[in-house]
Design an enzyme around this catalytic site. Structure first.
Site, PDB file in Angstrom:
ATOM      1  N   ASN A   9      18.878  38.704   9.035  1.00  0.00           N
ATOM      2  CA  ASN A   9      18.402  39.576   9.662  1.00  0.00           C
ATOM      3  C   ASN A   9      18.993  39.464  11.273  1.00  0.00           C
ATOM      4  O   ASN A   9      17.901  38.960  12.053  1.00  0.00           O
ATOM      5  CB  ASN A   9      16.885  40.590   9.627  1.00  0.00           C
ATOM      6  CG  ASN A   9      16.798  40.963   9.682  1.00  0.00           C
ATOM      7  OD1 ASN A   9      16.845  41.772  10.754  1.00  0.00           O
ATOM      8  ND2 ASN A   9      15.307  41.766  10.219  1.00  0.00           N
ATOM      9  N   LYS A  11      18.775  41.507  13.828  1.00  0.00           N
ATOM     10  CA  LYS A  11      17.977  42.374  14.961  1.00  0.00           C
ATOM     11  C   LYS A  11      19.151  43.305  15.452  1.00  0.00           C
ATOM     12  O   LYS A  11      19.823  43.728  15.229  1.00  0.00           O
ATOM     13  CB  LYS A  11      17.143  42.231  14.640  1.00  0.00           C
ATOM     14  CG  LYS A  11      15.561  41.156  13.896  1.00  0.00           C
ATOM     15  CD  LYS A  11      14.536  40.824  14.597  1.00  0.00           C
ATOM     16  CE  LYS A  11      13.664  40.080  12.926  1.00  0.00           C
ATOM     17  NZ  LYS A  11      12.245  40.072  13.025  1.00  0.00           N
ATOM     18  N   HIS A  96      11.330  46.929   7.218  1.00  0.00           N
ATOM     19  CA  HIS A  96      10.682  46.160   7.609  1.00  0.00           C
ATOM     20  C   HIS A  96       9.437  46.291   8.962  1.00  0.00           C
ATOM     21  O   HIS A  96       9.291  47.884   9.152  1.00  0.00           O
ATOM     22  CB  HIS A  96      12.337  46.036   9.352  1.00  0.00           C
ATOM     23  CG  HIS A  96      11.966  44.330   9.478  1.00  0.00           C
ATOM     24  ND1 HIS A  96      11.084  44.063  10.386  1.00  0.00           N
ATOM     25  CD2 HIS A  96      12.127  43.047   9.135  1.00  0.00           C
ATOM     26  CE1 HIS A  96      11.223  43.247  11.025  1.00  0.00           C
ATOM     27  NE2 HIS A  96      12.028  42.432   9.709  1.00  0.00           N
ATOM     28  N   GLU A  98       9.382  45.504  11.937  1.00  0.00           N
ATOM     29  CA  GLU A  98       9.366  46.473  12.540  1.00  0.00           C
ATOM     30  C   GLU A  98       9.852  48.267  12.585  1.00  0.00           C
ATOM     31  O   GLU A  98       9.067  49.055  13.358  1.00  0.00           O
ATOM     32  CB  GLU A  98      10.598  45.664  13.969  1.00  0.00           C
ATOM     33  CG  GLU A  98      10.178  44.498  14.046  1.00  0.00           C
ATOM     34  CD  GLU A  98      11.344  43.277  13.725  1.00  0.00           C
ATOM     35  OE1 GLU A  98      10.814  41.997  14.190  1.00  0.00           O
ATOM     36  OE2 GLU A  98      12.299  43.759  13.391  1.00  0.00           O
ATOM     37  N   GLU A 168       7.011  39.852   4.043  1.00  0.00           N
ATOM     38  CA  GLU A 168       7.426  39.451   5.839  1.00  0.00           C
ATOM     39  C   GLU A 168       5.163  39.375   5.778  1.00  0.00           C
ATOM     40  O   GLU A 168       5.042  40.337   6.061  1.00  0.00           O
ATOM     41  CB  GLU A 168       8.088  39.955   5.927  1.00  0.00           C
ATOM     42  CG  GLU A 168       8.383  41.251   6.196  1.00  0.00           C
ATOM     43  CD  GLU A 168       8.771  41.813   6.676  1.00  0.00           C
ATOM     44  OE1 GLU A 168       9.621  41.737   7.781  1.00  0.00           O
ATOM     45  OE2 GLU A 168       8.472  43.877   7.437  1.00  0.00           O
ATOM     46  N   GLY A 174       8.509  35.804  13.582  1.00  0.00           N
ATOM     47  CA  GLY A 174       9.304  35.485  15.057  1.00  0.00           C
ATOM     48  C   GLY A 174       7.831  34.687  16.450  1.00  0.00           C
ATOM     49  O   GLY A 174       8.360  34.573  17.584  1.00  0.00           O
ATOM     50  N   SER A 214       9.123  33.224  10.703  1.00  0.00           N
ATOM     51  CA  SER A 214       9.113  32.503  10.707  1.00  0.00           C
ATOM     52  C   SER A 214       9.830  30.487   9.977  1.00  0.00           C
ATOM     53  O   SER A 214       9.452  29.801   9.640  1.00  0.00           O
ATOM     54  CB  SER A 214       8.378  31.570  11.445  1.00  0.00           C
ATOM     55  OG  SER A 214       7.610  32.568  12.260  1.00  0.00           O
TER      56      SER A 214
END
Length: 252
Positions: A9, A11, A96, A98, A168, A174, A214
């Site tokens: 991904n 991003k 996702h 985000e 996730e 991250g 991660s």
């Protein structure tokens, strides 16, 4: 048997020239290799058609990172699932964390995106996962159950079988913090049981569930060795061939 998948991904990273260079580098690195998993690259909308044109799509499936919850019309700035499919892309990442957090995407919006993606012939990679406070409160199982049921349990068993799930833990995206191998297996197994309770063991056993959070070349092999972890949805490490390739090669 369900598919093993390593999906990148990207991003909101890479200009078009940078993205093409990255895609060509990955394509070259995989040339002549017999991988033990499917490889997917989720790239920005601006890159889709160009990246599809420069990679061996039998080796690398190209996907978008999002799609609209509308089919077409006066929705300035949106990109529909049908538009994505017209580029030659085969996948789309939906839900996702985000998108849920920054753009307030609700279960209802995500349900529409999944339906439109399936109608366009795309494979949705549907993301679920809890934030740190939910994990610390012991609510992580209930959170993922609600996310799956709220957006996906209106699907027929046949359509559900066309999805890929990606767990996730938001607290590990991250941050450099990774769910332990045991934590990943525990919740992946729970998700599979939740699917089985709705659609039966066969559908659950055939559903690929990826880990995202991660995942890197140092921990991928241990994570992927778990019986219910079928690969990874990889963020930052997918922006470097040298970091992404060892994750692809982490399956025994």
């Amino acid at each position: 048997m369900r598919k093993k998948i390593v999906a990148g991904n990207w991003k909101m990273n890479t200009t078009l020239p940078e993205g093409l260079a990255l895609a060509k580098g990955l394509n070259e690195a995989l040339k002549g290799k017999a991988t033990k998993c499917d490889v997917v690259a989720g790239v920005p909308f601006t890159h889709l058609a160009s990246v599809v044109a420069v990679v061996d799509t039998d080796k690398i499936g190209i996907g978008a990172e999002n799609c609209a919850d509308k089919d077409k019309g006066a929705y300035t700035g949106e990109v529909s699932a049908a538009m994505i499919a017209s580029t030659g892309a085969k996948y789309v990442i939906i839900g996702h964390s985000e998108r849920r957090a920054y753009y307030h995407e609700t279960p209802e919006i995500l349900r529409e995106k999944v339906l439109l993606a399936l109608a366009a012939g795309l494979t949705p990679i549907f993301c679920i996962g809890e934030v740190l406070a939910e994990r610390e409160a012991g609510n992580h199982f209930a959170v993922v159950d609600a996310q799956v049921a709220g957006s996906l349990f209106d699907l027929s068993a046949d359509d559900f079988g066309k999805l890929v799930l990606a767990y996730e833990p938001v607290w590990a995206i991250g941050t450099g913090v990774t769910a332990s191998s045991e934590q990943a297996q525990e919740i992946h197994a729970h998700i599979r049981r939740t699917v089985a309770a709705k659609y039966g063991e066969t559908v659950a056993d055939d559903t690929s569930i990826l880990y995202g959070g991660s995942c890197n070349k140092d921990n991928a092999r241990e994570l992927f060795a778990n019986p219910d972890v079928d690969g990874g949805l990889i963020g930052g490490a997918s922006l470097s061939v040298d970091k992404f390739l060892p994750i692809i090669e982490a399956f025994d």
